[in-house]
Write a protein that holds these residues in place. Structure first.
Motif, short mmCIF file in Angstrom:
data_model
loop_
_atom_site.label_atom_id
_atom_site.label_comp_id
_atom_site.label_asym_id
_atom_site.label_seq_id
_atom_site.Cartn_x
_atom_site.Cartn_y
_atom_site.Cartn_z
N GLY A 310 0.89 -1.21 -0.30
CA GLY A 310 0.06 0.03 0.32
C GLY A 310 0.95 1.34 0.23
O GLY A 310 0.36 2.02 0.11
N GLY A 311 1.47 1.15 -0.62
CA GLY A 311 2.48 2.69 -0.66
C GLY A 311 3.55 2.69 0.54
O GLY A 311 4.13 4.48 1.03
N VAL A 312 3.52 1.79 1.19
CA VAL A 312 4.21 2.06 2.45
C VAL A 312 5.37 1.32 2.77
O VAL A 312 5.45 0.25 2.21
N TYR A 313 7.22 2.30 3.72
CA TYR A 313 8.16 1.58 2.81
C TYR A 313 8.87 1.49 4.56
O TYR A 313 8.25 2.58 4.90
N ASP A 314 9.79 0.76 3.95
CA ASP A 314 10.50 0.87 5.63
C ASP A 314 11.95 1.52 4.97
O ASP A 314 12.63 1.42 3.74
N ILE A 315 12.31 2.68 5.01
CA ILE A 315 13.30 3.60 4.76
C ILE A 315 14.48 3.87 5.85
O ILE A 315 13.94 4.35 7.26
N SER A 316 15.87 3.33 5.58
CA SER A 316 16.83 3.11 6.14
C SER A 316 18.57 3.27 6.77
O SER A 316 18.53 3.60 4.69
N ASN A 317 19.21 4.10 6.98
CA ASN A 317 20.24 4.38 7.07
C ASN A 317 20.59 2.81 6.34
O ASN A 317 21.25 2.01 7.22
N ARG A 318 21.66 3.19 4.93
CA ARG A 318 22.35 1.76 4.96
C ARG A 318 24.14 2.15 5.65
O ARG A 318 24.23 0.90 5.54
N ARG A 319 24.34 3.20 5.75
CA ARG A 319 25.90 3.14 5.88
C ARG A 319 25.75 2.66 7.60
O ARG A 319 25.43 3.34 8.25
N ARG A 320 26.81 1.80 8.09
CA ARG A 320 26.91 1.85 10.01
C ARG A 320 28.42 2.20 10.12
O ARG A 320 28.42 1.74 11.27
N LEU A 321 29.42 1.57 8.81
CA LEU A 321 30.61 1.43 9.69
C LEU A 321 31.40 3.31 9.45
O LEU A 321 31.15 3.66 8.37
N GLY A 322 31.82 3.99 10.27
CA GLY A 322 32.53 4.72 10.32
C GLY A 322 31.90 5.82 10.02
O GLY A 322 32.72 7.28 9.78
N VAL A 323 31.06 5.72 10.86
CA VAL A 323 30.37 6.86 10.37
C VAL A 323 29.46 6.71 11.96
O VAL A 323 29.41 5.85 12.43
N THR A 324 29.31 7.41 12.99
CA THR A 324 28.88 7.46 13.92
C THR A 324 28.01 7.38 14.48
O THR A 324 26.86 7.67 13.11
N GLU A 325 27.42 6.60 15.63
CA GLU A 325 25.15 6.05 15.72
C GLU A 325 24.89 7.69 15.56
O GLU A 325 24.28 7.62 14.89
N VAL A 326 25.31 8.66 16.03
CA VAL A 326 24.19 10.52 15.59
C VAL A 326 24.21 10.23 13.63
O VAL A 326 23.42 10.99 13.85
N GLN A 327 25.37 9.93 13.39
CA GLN A 327 25.47 10.11 11.90
C GLN A 327 24.10 9.64 11.73
O GLN A 327 24.00 9.79 9.74
N CYS A 328 24.38 8.14 11.86
CA CYS A 328 23.49 7.05 10.62
C CYS A 328 21.90 7.44 11.51
O CYS A 328 21.23 8.23 9.97
N VAL A 329 22.06 7.98 12.00
CA VAL A 329 20.41 8.76 12.50
C VAL A 329 20.15 10.02 11.69
O VAL A 329 19.07 10.29 11.02
N GLN A 330 21.20 10.79 11.86
CA GLN A 330 20.97 12.15 10.46
C GLN A 330 20.92 11.98 9.46
O GLN A 330 20.22 11.84 8.08
#
Ligand code: ADP
Ligand code: CIR
Length: 346
Positions: A310-330
């Motif tokens: 129904g046009g609903v998607y799961d959108i998430s950060n792809r990078r997890r390494l070499g970036v901080t936790e804050v950056q992942c969420v940003q």
């Protein structure tokens, strides 16, 4: 653990990173190697060999696997995270550094927000190489640590062994519990002795949850309805710090938190929203151009390898390494703001 002298039969049109980086030279150099837990190249690649539609196709059996099989893992890590063998991982668990006012205060687009991290117990093999006894010890130690949580994080542990079909089906449908029988995890050796040693801890509101002994020994999750991403992040940071006081996590300066799948290394964080974008869904090229720009991944709403509904998607950060936790969420936040803006303009 298994060993093979035969180069696997990988079809020419196979698109996984395993198929791309497992050259005959790499295979020959690594095929006789074995970690101190007995984990071999054949074990590391079995998921991608059995599932040729894998995106990645490899798993580590222990922290040693990342060194011993580096000629295979390093280029995969480089391509997925943009992180080189000489780079150093950096961490930032401070919610004050996250700039994320609710991008959808009227609740028109964002249905729910979820942020999880993977963790594994220090000095234990990872799931693909763990023994039944070790897995059961992880379950006991982690569930005991969780049962001591207080305040908003206080809850109960529900082992999978003995859980009724009805209860587990509802928890899965409501997005709280992992699915059984995943073929990628099965071939990685992660479903051995199922369901023993597995379970879920959660608070009454199901805003704080911990999966025990799924793909990683802990998946620590904070989630709630709506788009208050900062609140979800803050709860998760508090929980991680509390758990880490009692359970030492596997971590290296180079790779950050150690996980069984190389895509999860570093922060081991996936920050996602379930978001309704029915107009953008009709123009996947524009949709993908935005998600690529902000380093985002698109999944279906029943988890990885599922379809959108129904046009609903799961959108998430792809990078997890070499970036901080804050950056992942940003990454996720900035991309979601851009996606909503585009949807509104259509
Ligand atoms: P993981 O995020 O743990 O790597 P999955 O993609 O399989 O693994 O997702 C696990 C579960 O979490 C699935 O049931 C999925 O629908 C649910 N989920 C993921 N993101 C959200 C979200 N933002 N809101 C609600 N449920 C979510
Ligand atoms: C695969 O290779 O498709 C599975 N083993 C899952 C890989 C992890 N997915 C991801 O993109 N983070």
């Amino acid at each position: 653990m298994s060993q093979t002298n035969e180069f696997p039969n990988l079809p020419a049109d196979c698109k996984s990173m395993l198929c791309k980086y497992l050259t005959k030279e790499v295979f020959e150099a690594l095929k006789d190697k074995k970690t101190s837990n007995g984990f071999t190249l054949a074990d590391a690649i079995n998921s991608g060999v059995k599932n040729i539609d894998s995106g990645i196709g490899v798993y580590a059996g222990d922290v040693e696997s990342y060194d011993l099989f580096a000629p295979l893992f390093d280029p995969i890590i480089k391509e997925y995270h943009g992180f080189s063998a000489t780079d150093k991982h950096v961490s930032n668990l401070n919610p004050d550094d996250l700039i994320a006012p609710n991008p959808d205060p009227d609740g028109k687009y964002i249905i729910s927000t979820r942020i999880r991290v993977g963790r594994n117990v220090d000095n234990m093999p990872l799931g693909p190489a763990i023994t039944k006894e070790q897995r059961n010890k992880v379950e006991k130690d982690v569930s005991e640590a969780l049962m001591a949580m207080t305040g908003e994080l206080a809850g109960s542990y529900y082992p999978l062994n003995g859980m009724s079909e009805e209860v587990s089906a509802k928890l899965i449908a409501d997005h709280f519990l992992f699915k059984a029988g995943d073929r990628f995890l099965e071939a990685a050796g992660l479903n051995r002795d199922w369901p023993e040693g597995r379970g879920i801890y959660h608070n009454d509101d199901k805003t704080f949850l911990v999966w025990i002994n799924e793909e990683d020994q802990l998946r620590i999750i904070s989630m709630q309805m709506g788009g208050d991403i900062k609140e979800v992040f803050s709860r998760l940071m508090t929980a991680i710090k509390e758990i880490e006081k009692k359970v030492p996590f596997s971590f290296t300066d180079h790779l950050g938190y150690i996980t069984s799948c190389p895509t999860n290394l570093g922060t081991a964080m996936r920050a996602s929203v379930h978001i309704a974008l029915p107009k953008l869904a009709e123009d996947m090229e524009t949709f993908k151009a935005i998600t690529d720009k902000y380093h985002l991944q698109i999944r279906g709403i029943h988890g990885e390898h599922s379809e959108s509904e129904g046009g609903v998607y799961d959108i998430s950060n792809r990078r997890r390494l070499g970036v901080t936790e804050v950056q992942c969420v940003q990454d996720m936040y900035d991309g979601v703001v851009a996606l909503i803006k585009k949807e509104q303009s259509l």
